[in-house]
Scaffold this motif. Structure first.
Motif, PDB file in Angstrom:
ATOM      1  N   GLU A 187      -3.687   5.713  -1.365  1.00  0.00           N
ATOM      2  CA  GLU A 187      -3.092   5.726  -0.026  1.00  0.00           C
ATOM      3  C   GLU A 187      -2.636   7.134   0.345  1.00  0.00           C
ATOM      4  O   GLU A 187      -2.466   7.997  -0.516  1.00  0.00           O
ATOM      5  CB  GLU A 187      -1.894   4.768   0.037  1.00  0.00           C
ATOM      6  CG  GLU A 187      -2.246   3.362   0.487  1.00  0.00           C
ATOM      7  CD  GLU A 187      -2.757   3.325   1.915  1.00  0.00           C
ATOM      8  OE1 GLU A 187      -2.423   4.233   2.707  1.00  0.00           O
ATOM      9  OE2 GLU A 187      -3.502   2.392   2.246  1.00  0.00           O
ATOM     10  N   ILE A 188      -2.386   7.340   1.637  1.00  0.00           N
ATOM     11  CA  ILE A 188      -1.955   8.647   2.125  1.00  0.00           C
ATOM     12  C   ILE A 188      -0.435   8.790   2.124  1.00  0.00           C
ATOM     13  O   ILE A 188       0.083   9.875   2.359  1.00  0.00           O
ATOM     14  CB  ILE A 188      -2.492   8.910   3.551  1.00  0.00           C
ATOM     15  CG1 ILE A 188      -2.020   7.819   4.519  1.00  0.00           C
ATOM     16  CG2 ILE A 188      -4.010   8.996   3.545  1.00  0.00           C
ATOM     17  CD1 ILE A 188      -2.400   8.074   5.965  1.00  0.00           C
ATOM     18  N   ASN A 189       0.268   7.693   1.844  1.00  0.00           N
ATOM     19  CA  ASN A 189       1.729   7.694   1.877  1.00  0.00           C
ATOM     20  C   ASN A 189       2.239   7.017   0.611  1.00  0.00           C
ATOM     21  O   ASN A 189       1.869   5.878   0.321  1.00  0.00           O
ATOM     22  CB  ASN A 189       2.208   6.947   3.131  1.00  0.00           C
ATOM     23  CG  ASN A 189       3.715   6.899   3.260  1.00  0.00           C
ATOM     24  OD1 ASN A 189       4.411   6.428   2.373  1.00  0.00           O
ATOM     25  ND2 ASN A 189       4.217   7.383   4.385  1.00  0.00           N
ATOM     26  N   ILE A 190       3.085   7.698  -0.142  1.00  0.00           N
ATOM     27  CA  ILE A 190       3.512   7.166  -1.434  1.00  0.00           C
ATOM     28  C   ILE A 190       4.380   5.919  -1.288  1.00  0.00           C
ATOM     29  O   ILE A 190       4.331   5.008  -2.124  1.00  0.00           O
ATOM     30  CB  ILE A 190       4.231   8.258  -2.262  1.00  0.00           C
ATOM     31  CG1 ILE A 190       4.272   7.853  -3.733  1.00  0.00           C
ATOM     32  CG2 ILE A 190       5.614   8.561  -1.709  1.00  0.00           C
ATOM     33  CD1 ILE A 190       4.554   8.993  -4.676  1.00  0.00           C
ATOM     34  N   GLN A 191       5.159   5.834  -0.203  1.00  0.00           N
ATOM     35  CA  GLN A 191       5.983   4.639   0.012  1.00  0.00           C
ATOM     36  C   GLN A 191       5.114   3.429   0.350  1.00  0.00           C
ATOM     37  O   GLN A 191       5.356   2.320  -0.128  1.00  0.00           O
ATOM     38  CB  GLN A 191       7.003   4.895   1.119  1.00  0.00           C
ATOM     39  CG  GLN A 191       8.120   5.848   0.713  1.00  0.00           C
ATOM     40  CD  GLN A 191       9.104   6.071   1.845  1.00  0.00           C
ATOM     41  OE1 GLN A 191       8.756   6.613   2.894  1.00  0.00           O
ATOM     42  NE2 GLN A 191      10.336   5.643   1.645  1.00  0.00           N
ATOM     43  N   ILE A 192       4.097   3.654   1.178  1.00  0.00           N
ATOM     44  CA  ILE A 192       3.165   2.573   1.507  1.00  0.00           C
ATOM     45  C   ILE A 192       2.390   2.161   0.258  1.00  0.00           C
ATOM     46  O   ILE A 192       2.139   0.969   0.026  1.00  0.00           O
ATOM     47  CB  ILE A 192       2.195   3.010   2.624  1.00  0.00           C
ATOM     48  CG1 ILE A 192       2.959   3.368   3.907  1.00  0.00           C
ATOM     49  CG2 ILE A 192       1.163   1.923   2.898  1.00  0.00           C
ATOM     50  CD1 ILE A 192       3.725   2.225   4.527  1.00  0.00           C
ATOM     51  N   ALA A 193       2.019   3.145  -0.568  1.00  0.00           N
ATOM     52  CA  ALA A 193       1.305   2.850  -1.814  1.00  0.00           C
ATOM     53  C   ALA A 193       2.147   1.952  -2.715  1.00  0.00           C
ATOM     54  O   ALA A 193       1.634   0.992  -3.309  1.00  0.00           O
ATOM     55  CB  ALA A 193       0.951   4.148  -2.539  1.00  0.00           C
ATOM     56  N   HIS A 194       3.434   2.240  -2.806  1.00  0.00           N
ATOM     57  CA  HIS A 194       4.308   1.434  -3.663  1.00  0.00           C
ATOM     58  C   HIS A 194       4.456   0.020  -3.117  1.00  0.00           C
ATOM     59  O   HIS A 194       4.478  -0.957  -3.883  1.00  0.00           O
ATOM     60  CB  HIS A 194       5.677   2.095  -3.806  1.00  0.00           C
ATOM     61  CG  HIS A 194       6.499   1.504  -4.904  1.00  0.00           C
ATOM     62  ND1 HIS A 194       7.560   0.660  -4.667  1.00  0.00           N
ATOM     63  CD2 HIS A 194       6.384   1.597  -6.253  1.00  0.00           C
ATOM     64  CE1 HIS A 194       8.081   0.272  -5.823  1.00  0.00           C
ATOM     65  NE2 HIS A 194       7.387   0.825  -6.797  1.00  0.00           N
ATOM     66  N   LEU A 195       4.533  -0.118  -1.796  1.00  0.00           N
ATOM     67  CA  LEU A 195       4.613  -1.449  -1.194  1.00  0.00           C
ATOM     68  C   LEU A 195       3.360  -2.257  -1.520  1.00  0.00           C
ATOM     69  O   LEU A 195       3.442  -3.450  -1.844  1.00  0.00           O
ATOM     70  CB  LEU A 195       4.783  -1.330   0.323  1.00  0.00           C
ATOM     71  CG  LEU A 195       4.729  -2.642   1.117  1.00  0.00           C
ATOM     72  CD1 LEU A 195       5.798  -3.625   0.642  1.00  0.00           C
ATOM     73  CD2 LEU A 195       4.874  -2.369   2.609  1.00  0.00           C
ATOM     74  N   LYS A 196       2.207  -1.625  -1.470  1.00  0.00           N
ATOM     75  CA  LYS A 196       0.964  -2.329  -1.781  1.00  0.00           C
ATOM     76  C   LYS A 196       0.931  -2.764  -3.247  1.00  0.00           C
ATOM     77  O   LYS A 196       0.425  -3.847  -3.571  1.00  0.00           O
ATOM     78  CB  LYS A 196      -0.243  -1.450  -1.435  1.00  0.00           C
ATOM     79  CG  LYS A 196      -0.431  -1.253   0.067  1.00  0.00           C
ATOM     80  CD  LYS A 196      -1.605  -0.351   0.387  1.00  0.00           C
ATOM     81  CE  LYS A 196      -1.636   0.013   1.864  1.00  0.00           C
ATOM     82  NZ  LYS A 196      -1.997  -1.107   2.747  1.00  0.00           N
ATOM     83  N   GLN A 197       1.473  -1.950  -4.138  1.00  0.00           N
ATOM     84  CA  GLN A 197       1.562  -2.337  -5.549  1.00  0.00           C
ATOM     85  C   GLN A 197       2.388  -3.609  -5.706  1.00  0.00           C
ATOM     86  O   GLN A 197       2.018  -4.527  -6.451  1.00  0.00           O
ATOM     87  CB  GLN A 197       2.201  -1.204  -6.361  1.00  0.00           C
ATOM     88  CG  GLN A 197       1.338   0.032  -6.500  1.00  0.00           C
ATOM     89  CD  GLN A 197       2.102   1.208  -7.094  1.00  0.00           C
ATOM     90  OE1 GLN A 197       3.314   1.131  -7.314  1.00  0.00           O
ATOM     91  NE2 GLN A 197       1.404   2.300  -7.351  1.00  0.00           N
ATOM     92  N   VAL A 198       3.511  -3.663  -4.996  1.00  0.00           N
ATOM     93  CA  VAL A 198       4.395  -4.829  -5.068  1.00  0.00           C
ATOM     94  C   VAL A 198       3.685  -6.069  -4.518  1.00  0.00           C
ATOM     95  O   VAL A 198       3.784  -7.164  -5.090  1.00  0.00           O
ATOM     96  CB  VAL A 198       5.703  -4.554  -4.290  1.00  0.00           C
ATOM     97  CG1 VAL A 198       6.564  -5.805  -4.218  1.00  0.00           C
ATOM     98  CG2 VAL A 198       6.488  -3.421  -4.948  1.00  0.00           C
TER      99      VAL A 198
END
Length: 256
Positions: A187-198
């Motif tokens: 992802e281009i955004n680390i916060q969005i990436a973490h949400l997708k992991q969850v």
């Protein structure tokens, strides 16, 4: 110009209308070097799909069907492919399920095409998905709290992430910015990436919905290895080598 199939021609007509709103039938005849009757059949088909409005001697884009296409340029890019991906993904939803639908410019097409469902719970951080599902009988929509992302019309942040570990969903329909066989989902955004992991950890089955332009790309924020995905739904322009790589991992690949 090489001879095009009716499907390719309709896709191109829609792309032209997305950029220009309206076009004359005579212009389409010249562009594709076909008869007015051929173009008339193409326009009838597109109108039946709810994508355009036929007018006397011309055709206009039905902007409502393109999901408020001006909300972001992403919605305009590969709009035809995204619509087909959403339509195919919606077919995988079963009555009585609890599903997570990710934010993005493809996932609202899933919501729009959910049909023949008597009971369904949809959890989503996407305001666009919520808007599409609002008022549909038998569908319960749950949104977590969070910080509003005006670019993606979605919610993210610690409050959003804290919500999903409480959920045991049947399916997650996941959107992504980059897919690479070796580097996985990014992802281009680390916060969005973490949400997708969850969200991935909150669902039994992961269904990736992404047009072919996302494949072969690596963004800076890692989400998960590609083998976390059970099914990939994308368009027929997917590189053959990438398609073979996906299938070699035992992932179900659906091309539309």
């Amino acid at each position: 110009m090489r001879e095009t199939s009716s499907r390719e021609r309709r896709d191109k007509i829609l792309e032209i209308l997305i950029e220009n709103d309206q076009i004359r039938v005579s212009s389409l005849c010249k562009l594709f070097n076909v008869s007015r009757e051929t173009i008339r059949h193409d326009l009838i088909r597109l109108q039946e799909e709810g994508l355009i409005i036929k007018e006397h001697g011309s055709a206009a884009l039905n902007r409502e069907s393109i999901l408020d296409i001006d909300f972001a340029k992403r919605a305009r890019d590969h709009a035809v492919q995204k619509r087909r991906i959403g339509l195919e993904a919606a077919k995988l939803i079963k009555d009585g399920e609890t599903i997570i639908i990710d934010s993005g410019s493809t996932t609202p097409h899933i919501a729009r095409n959910i049909r023949n469902i008597k009971s369904l719970t949809v959890i989503t951080p996407s305001l666009k998905v919520t808007s599409e599902l609002g008022g549909k009988e038998g569908i319960t929509v749950i949104m977590p709290g969070g910080i509003f992302n005006p670019t993606g019309y979605s919610l993210y942040g610690p409050q959003t992430e804290e919500f999903f570990p409480k959920i045991n969903a049947n399916k997650l329909f996941l959107a992504i910015h980059g897919v690479d066989i070796e580097r996985g989902l990014t992802e281009i955004n680390i916060q969005i990436a973490h949400l997708k992991q969850v969200m991935i950890n909150s669902a039994k089955e992961i269904i990736l919905v992404a047009d072919s332009s996302k494949f072969g790309k690596v963004e800076y924020a890692g989400v998960a290895p590609i083998d976390k995905v059970n099914t990939v739904i994308t368009d027929r322009d997917l590189d053959k080598g990438i398609a073979e790589g996906i299938q070699s991992l035992g992932i179900n690949l659906i091309l539309v």
